[in-house]
Design a protein around this motif. Sequence first.
Motif, PDB file in Angstrom:
ATOM      1  N   ASP A   1       4.122   7.951  -5.190  1.00 18.18           N
ATOM      2  CA  ASP A   1       4.071   7.443  -3.820  1.00 18.18           C
ATOM      3  C   ASP A   1       2.687   6.915  -3.508  1.00 18.18           C
ATOM      4  N   GLY A   2       2.608   5.700  -2.980  1.00 14.42           N
ATOM      5  CA  GLY A   2       1.352   5.107  -2.562  1.00 14.42           C
ATOM      6  C   GLY A   2       0.678   4.323  -3.669  1.00 14.42           C
TER       7      GLY A   2
ATOM      8  N   ASP B   1       0.823  -1.213   0.000  1.00 13.14           N
ATOM      9  CA  ASP B   1       0.000   0.000   0.000  1.00 13.14           C
ATOM     10  C   ASP B   1       0.856   1.262   0.000  1.00 13.14           C
ATOM     11  N   ASP B   2       2.033   1.202   0.621  1.00 10.71           N
ATOM     12  CA  ASP B   2       2.897   2.384   0.712  1.00 10.71           C
ATOM     13  C   ASP B   2       4.063   2.333  -0.284  1.00 10.71           C
TER      14      ASP B   2
END
Length: 157
Positions: free
Chosen positions: A75-76, A59-60
């Motif tokens: 990002d993400g 997820d990150d």
Amino acid sequence: MRRLPIAAVIFLALSAASPVAAQNPTRCITPRDACAFFDGYLSAFNRRDWDAFRATLADDITVMFDSPTATERRDGRVAVEEAFRQVFPPPGREPGQLPPPLRPENLLAQDFGDFVVVSFHLRAPEEVARRTVMLHRSAAGWRVVHIHASSFGLSSR
């Protein structure tokens, strides 16, 4: 009982505490569980199987793309999936003509316990692409947490 010289004991202790690098020209082989996960990640990408591919991403996740359509770091999960979606078929559609599969060369897997760094080259007639994929093992299993991509033209060397 034969005792090892102190230098041998120190060498063995240091080598056991050091990250192990497993190199194979084309395949990740050690550590087995991380390499099996990496093979699944690469296979899902090559088949353009969106659900299987996105299941490999944390997820990150952070990705440094080198394509003209995604020039900034993403990002993400949402931002990364948005960029990757451009090379997968639209939802509900099967992939048509698949591009040639990615075939890693000079692959190196470095085992740091709960992290494994896999780096390799992809060659084309006019370009060499470099890829680094960082895997992290959590309670949910292995996931891709970082990808760094860079390429250079062979004519510019």
